[in-house]
Design an enzyme around this catalytic site. Sequence first.
Site, mmCIF file in Angstrom:
data_model
loop_
_atom_site.group_PDB
_atom_site.id
_atom_site.type_symbol
_atom_site.label_atom_id
_atom_site.label_comp_id
_atom_site.label_asym_id
_atom_site.label_seq_id
_atom_site.Cartn_x
_atom_site.Cartn_y
_atom_site.Cartn_z
ATOM 1 N N LYS A 131 0.826 -1.214 0.000
ATOM 2 C CA LYS A 131 0.000 0.000 0.000
ATOM 3 C C LYS A 131 0.864 1.269 0.000
ATOM 4 O O LYS A 131 2.067 1.223 0.274
ATOM 5 C CB LYS A 131 -0.928 -0.037 1.214
ATOM 6 C CG LYS A 131 -2.001 -1.134 1.167
ATOM 7 C CD LYS A 131 -2.894 -1.040 2.405
ATOM 8 C CE LYS A 131 -4.051 -2.012 2.356
ATOM 9 N NZ LYS A 131 -4.918 -1.865 3.567
ATOM 10 N N TYR A 167 -12.717 -2.070 -3.416
ATOM 11 C CA TYR A 167 -13.149 -2.222 -2.019
ATOM 12 C C TYR A 167 -14.665 -2.169 -1.880
ATOM 13 O O TYR A 167 -15.165 -1.835 -0.802
ATOM 14 C CB TYR A 167 -12.499 -1.139 -1.162
ATOM 15 C CG TYR A 167 -11.118 -1.484 -0.621
ATOM 16 C CD1 TYR A 167 -10.891 -2.667 0.087
ATOM 17 C CD2 TYR A 167 -10.049 -0.598 -0.774
ATOM 18 C CE1 TYR A 167 -9.642 -2.968 0.611
ATOM 19 C CE2 TYR A 167 -8.787 -0.894 -0.254
ATOM 20 C CZ TYR A 167 -8.590 -2.082 0.446
ATOM 21 O OH TYR A 167 -7.361 -2.369 0.977
ATOM 22 N N PHE A 169 -15.458 3.768 7.197
ATOM 23 C CA PHE A 169 -14.088 4.072 6.748
ATOM 24 C C PHE A 169 -13.909 3.998 5.232
ATOM 25 O O PHE A 169 -12.823 4.241 4.710
ATOM 26 C CB PHE A 169 -13.070 3.156 7.448
ATOM 27 C CG PHE A 169 -13.311 1.673 7.244
ATOM 28 C CD1 PHE A 169 -12.849 1.017 6.105
ATOM 29 C CD2 PHE A 169 -13.989 0.928 8.202
ATOM 30 C CE1 PHE A 169 -13.061 -0.344 5.912
ATOM 31 C CE2 PHE A 169 -14.212 -0.448 8.024
ATOM 32 C CZ PHE A 169 -13.737 -1.073 6.877
ATOM 33 N N ARG A 185 -2.348 -14.268 4.670
ATOM 34 C CA ARG A 185 -3.079 -13.588 5.755
ATOM 35 C C ARG A 185 -2.297 -13.733 7.066
ATOM 36 O O ARG A 185 -2.223 -12.799 7.858
ATOM 37 C CB ARG A 185 -4.489 -14.171 5.913
ATOM 38 C CG ARG A 185 -5.422 -13.928 4.741
ATOM 39 C CD ARG A 185 -5.821 -12.501 4.533
ATOM 40 N NE ARG A 185 -6.443 -11.894 5.679
ATOM 41 C CZ ARG A 185 -7.055 -10.704 5.641
ATOM 42 N NH1 ARG A 185 -7.145 -10.011 4.504
ATOM 43 N NH2 ARG A 185 -7.572 -10.163 6.736
ATOM 44 N N THR A 221 -5.490 -6.829 10.940
ATOM 45 C CA THR A 221 -5.769 -5.567 10.242
ATOM 46 C C THR A 221 -5.189 -4.368 10.996
ATOM 47 O O THR A 221 -4.596 -3.470 10.385
ATOM 48 C CB THR A 221 -7.304 -5.395 10.079
ATOM 49 O OG1 THR A 221 -7.820 -6.551 9.437
ATOM 50 C CG2 THR A 221 -7.633 -4.161 9.266
ATOM 51 N N ARG A 277 2.506 -6.507 9.131
ATOM 52 C CA ARG A 277 1.816 -5.343 9.689
ATOM 53 C C ARG A 277 2.387 -4.939 11.048
ATOM 54 O O ARG A 277 2.433 -3.756 11.380
ATOM 55 C CB ARG A 277 0.317 -5.611 9.759
ATOM 56 C CG ARG A 277 -0.329 -5.480 8.372
ATOM 57 C CD ARG A 277 -1.740 -5.992 8.360
ATOM 58 N NE ARG A 277 -2.480 -5.551 7.174
ATOM 59 C CZ ARG A 277 -3.689 -5.990 6.863
ATOM 60 N NH1 ARG A 277 -4.293 -6.881 7.634
ATOM 61 N NH2 ARG A 277 -4.294 -5.548 5.779
ATOM 62 N N ASN A 324 -1.821 0.288 7.012
ATOM 63 C CA ASN A 324 -1.310 -0.995 7.518
ATOM 64 C C ASN A 324 -0.466 -1.748 6.478
ATOM 65 O O ASN A 324 -0.280 -2.955 6.564
ATOM 66 C CB ASN A 324 -2.451 -1.848 8.079
ATOM 67 C CG ASN A 324 -3.529 -2.123 7.052
ATOM 68 O OD1 ASN A 324 -3.357 -1.831 5.872
ATOM 69 N ND2 ASN A 324 -4.621 -2.712 7.491
ATOM 70 N N HIS A 341 -2.158 -5.336 1.656
ATOM 71 C CA HIS A 341 -3.469 -5.973 1.451
ATOM 72 C C HIS A 341 -3.239 -7.424 1.070
ATOM 73 O O HIS A 341 -2.267 -7.740 0.376
ATOM 74 C CB HIS A 341 -4.235 -5.290 0.306
ATOM 75 C CG HIS A 341 -5.424 -6.090 -0.151
ATOM 76 N ND1 HIS A 341 -6.643 -6.018 0.488
ATOM 77 C CD2 HIS A 341 -5.558 -7.030 -1.129
ATOM 78 C CE1 HIS A 341 -7.481 -6.879 -0.095
ATOM 79 N NE2 HIS A 341 -6.851 -7.502 -1.082
ATOM 80 N N GLU A 377 -9.880 -10.631 -7.342
ATOM 81 C CA GLU A 377 -8.921 -9.529 -7.180
ATOM 82 C C GLU A 377 -7.762 -9.636 -8.182
ATOM 83 O O GLU A 377 -7.272 -8.613 -8.683
ATOM 84 C CB GLU A 377 -8.394 -9.501 -5.751
ATOM 85 C CG GLU A 377 -9.463 -9.100 -4.742
ATOM 86 C CD GLU A 377 -8.984 -9.058 -3.298
ATOM 87 O OE1 GLU A 377 -9.796 -8.710 -2.434
ATOM 88 O OE2 GLU A 377 -7.801 -9.376 -3.033
HETATM 89 N N1 UDP Z 1 -9.731 -0.227 7.561
HETATM 90 C C1 UDP Z 1 -9.783 1.010 8.191
HETATM 91 N N2 UDP Z 1 -10.492 1.128 9.348
HETATM 92 C C2 UDP Z 1 -11.139 0.085 9.919
HETATM 93 C C3 UDP Z 1 -11.076 -1.176 9.286
HETATM 94 C C4 UDP Z 1 -10.369 -1.299 8.109
HETATM 95 O O1 UDP Z 1 -9.207 1.968 7.703
HETATM 96 O O2 UDP Z 1 -11.748 0.245 10.982
HETATM 97 C C5 UDP Z 1 -8.988 -0.366 6.323
HETATM 98 C C6 UDP Z 1 -7.665 -1.086 6.505
HETATM 99 O O3 UDP Z 1 -6.686 -0.445 5.706
HETATM 100 C C7 UDP Z 1 -7.953 -2.465 5.994
HETATM 101 C C8 UDP Z 1 -8.963 -2.186 4.878
HETATM 102 O O4 UDP Z 1 -9.750 -1.119 5.388
HETATM 103 O O5 UDP Z 1 -6.775 -3.089 5.538
HETATM 104 C C9 UDP Z 1 -9.869 -3.335 4.525
HETATM 105 O O6 UDP Z 1 -10.500 -3.797 5.708
HETATM 106 P P1 UDP Z 1 -10.599 -5.349 6.025
HETATM 107 O O7 UDP Z 1 -11.538 -5.510 7.180
HETATM 108 O O8 UDP Z 1 -10.920 -6.086 4.766
HETATM 109 O O9 UDP Z 1 -9.126 -5.700 6.540
HETATM 110 P P2 UDP Z 1 -7.959 -6.563 5.870
HETATM 111 O O10 UDP Z 1 -8.613 -7.658 5.070
HETATM 112 O O11 UDP Z 1 -7.155 -5.629 5.013
HETATM 113 O O12 UDP Z 1 -7.173 -7.093 7.034
HETATM 114 MG MG MG Z 2 -10.106 -7.585 3.651
#
Ligand code: UDP
Ligand code: MG
Length: 136
Positions: A12, A52, A60, A88, A94, A105, A115, A118, A129
């Site tokens: 990112k 997204y 968010f 993952r 996250t 992360r 973070n 992705h 994706e």
């Molecule tokens: N995100 C955020 N605030 C939140 C939750 C998620 O800014 O409270 C952002 C964060 O960058 C995250 C992305 O949204 O990586 C996608 O969220 P997801 O729950 O899919 O998390 P990920 O799969 O990336 O762990």
């Molecule tokens: Mg996700």
Amino acid sequence: MSNLEQTLSIIKPDAVERNLENEIKEIFKNKSFSILREKKIQIEKSEAEKFYKVHATKPFYNDLCTYLSSGPIIVMVLEKDNAVIANRELMGATNPNDADEGTIRKKYGISIDKNSVHGSDSVENAKIEIDFFFKD
Ligand code: UDP
Ligand code: MG
């Protein structure tokens, strides 16, 4: 039994901006991921909104899409056994504050929104994706 999978990884803007591209790629290679495809791009906010779209109703969402389109990103197709879950696990939670030691992360993430990486969350979404960024 082997279960070779592909998953989509994105380095990112916060990580690209700090020149962490090569360090993060080394982490993947050291964990036996093959980087099958990669490109450095900057996307439009409208493309981030499509990528997204599962988060469209989240509070968010707007900031997330602004952020993902704010600077260059590296998109990669990673391959290894059970690549989706392996990625993952290597990424960590996250919120970098909740991420385990040794995860990307934990090491590089600045905050829940910045973070650093992705990763696809399922085999089905990985296909969608990968297609999104590498349809040709
Ligand atoms: N995100 C955020 N605030 C939140 C939750 C998620 O800014 O409270 C952002 C964060 O960058 C995250 C992305 O949204 O990586 C996608 O969220 P997801 O729950 O899919 O998390 P990920 O799969 O990336 O762990
Ligand atoms: Mg996700």
